[in-house]
Design a protein around this motif. Structure first.
Motif, PDB file in Angstrom:
ATOM      1  N   GLY A 111       0.813  -1.211   0.000  1.00 21.91           N
ATOM      2  CA  GLY A 111       0.000   0.000   0.000  1.00 21.91           C
ATOM      3  C   GLY A 111       0.842   1.254   0.000  1.00 21.91           C
ATOM      4  N   LEU A 112       1.885   1.268   0.814  1.00 15.52           N
ATOM      5  CA  LEU A 112       2.773   2.423   0.880  1.00 15.52           C
ATOM      6  C   LEU A 112       3.377   2.718  -0.490  1.00 15.52           C
ATOM      7  N   HIS A 113       3.882   1.711  -1.173  1.00 10.00           N
ATOM      8  CA  HIS A 113       4.511   1.928  -2.475  1.00 10.00           C
ATOM      9  C   HIS A 113       3.487   2.285  -3.553  1.00 10.00           C
ATOM     10  N   THR A 137      10.849   6.494   2.468  1.00 13.26           N
ATOM     11  CA  THR A 137       9.736   5.718   3.008  1.00 13.26           C
ATOM     12  C   THR A 137      10.157   5.222   4.376  1.00 13.26           C
ATOM     13  N   VAL A 138       9.181   4.951   5.214  1.00 15.18           N
ATOM     14  CA  VAL A 138       9.477   4.466   6.554  1.00 15.18           C
ATOM     15  C   VAL A 138      10.206   3.120   6.495  1.00 15.18           C
ATOM     16  N   TRP A 139      10.009   2.371   5.417  1.00 13.80           N
ATOM     17  CA  TRP A 139      10.665   1.061   5.263  1.00 13.80           C
ATOM     18  C   TRP A 139      12.142   1.222   4.950  1.00 13.80           C
ATOM     19  N   CYS A 177      11.637   9.828   8.157  1.00  9.36           N
ATOM     20  CA  CYS A 177      10.172   9.869   8.139  1.00  9.36           C
ATOM     21  C   CYS A 177       9.587  10.126   9.525  1.00  9.36           C
ATOM     22  N   THR A 178      10.434  10.401  10.484  1.00 12.13           N
ATOM     23  CA  THR A 178       9.997  10.567  11.866  1.00 12.13           C
ATOM     24  C   THR A 178       9.778  12.038  12.189  1.00 12.13           C
ATOM     25  N   ASP A 183       4.664   7.285   7.015  1.00 13.39           N
ATOM     26  CA  ASP A 183       5.046   6.374   5.936  1.00 13.39           C
ATOM     27  C   ASP A 183       5.900   6.980   4.833  1.00 13.39           C
ATOM     28  N   LEU A 184       5.614   8.217   4.443  1.00 13.82           N
ATOM     29  CA  LEU A 184       6.338   8.839   3.334  1.00 13.82           C
ATOM     30  C   LEU A 184       6.786  10.237   3.716  1.00 13.82           C
ATOM     31  N   GLU A 185       7.923  10.626   3.185  1.00 12.22           N
ATOM     32  CA  GLU A 185       8.449  11.968   3.425  1.00 12.22           C
ATOM     33  C   GLU A 185       8.997  12.504   2.107  1.00 12.22           C
ATOM     34  N   GLY A 186       8.565  13.695   1.751  1.00 14.98           N
ATOM     35  CA  GLY A 186       9.039  14.302   0.516  1.00 14.98           C
ATOM     36  C   GLY A 186       8.687  15.764   0.453  1.00 14.98           C
TER      37      GLY A 186
END
Length: 195
Positions: A13-15, A32-34, A40-41, A53-56
């Protein structure tokens, strides 16, 4: 649902959401958190750290400059615990903004998106991004502020930077691939379009 299955579905889902949002040409996600949990924190004044989950960043019009964006993705097939998770997400969004202002000396104007495959809180849908709802969530999680007073002007600004998106799997499947989006942008720019 088995933990391994939930883990796999969350990763997928994240991707999917990352690619779907980037295909709009309005976002570019670097982390991505992965892959990079520290990036991403988001930190709060009380020292709480919440990984999203995502940072941008935002890209192009209608923004005058790129702004940071943090995204929480929920690939749920039922409502689940989204209402409570979303309340905490809102509180973290506000608390992280307070922390950024205190630690960096200014507001980064970060946007926060909650993207889910299943709607939630439908009887309260029109209120989910309201200042009143945000205030209630911040008050519920007031410990995140470590005693900081809730600022009405900042509440209003943060509420305007929050988005709730509900996507269907078919909608996600219709997204442009990275190569297709790049080709489309190439042709648009060739014709004089500026993002």
């Amino acid at each position: 649902m088995a933990k391994e299955t939930a883990h796999r579905i969350g990763h997928e889902g994240l991707h999917e959401i990352k690619e779907w949002l980037e295909a709009t040409t309005r976002f570019a996600f670097s982390y991505t958190v992965w892959d990079s949990e520290p990036m991403c924190t988001r930190e709060c004044p009380d020292g709480t750290k919440k990984a999203l989950d995502l940072e941008g960043n935002t890209v192009g019009a209608p923004y005058e400059r790129p702004r940071p964006v943090s995204v929480e993705c929920k690939k749920y097939t039922t409502v689940g615990g989204q209402a409570e998770g979303y309340r905490e997400f809102l509180a973290v969004a506000y608390a992280n903004t307070v922390h950024t202002i205190e630690s960096m000396g200014g507001d980064a104007e970060r946007e926060f998106l909650w993207v889910t495959y299943h709607p939630f809180s439908q009887t309260k849908w029109n209120e989910l991004v309201s200042v009143t709802h945000l205030r209630g969530c911040v008050e519920e999680y007031a410990s995140l502020l470590d005693g900081a007073v809730i600022d009405d002007d900042l509440l209003s600004k943060v509420a305007q930077r929050i988005g709730v998106l509900v996507v269907h799997q078919r909608q996600v499947n219709l997204r442009l691939t990275k190569d297709e989006a790049g080709l489309a942008l190439y042709h648009l720019r060739k014709e004089g379009y500026r993002a």
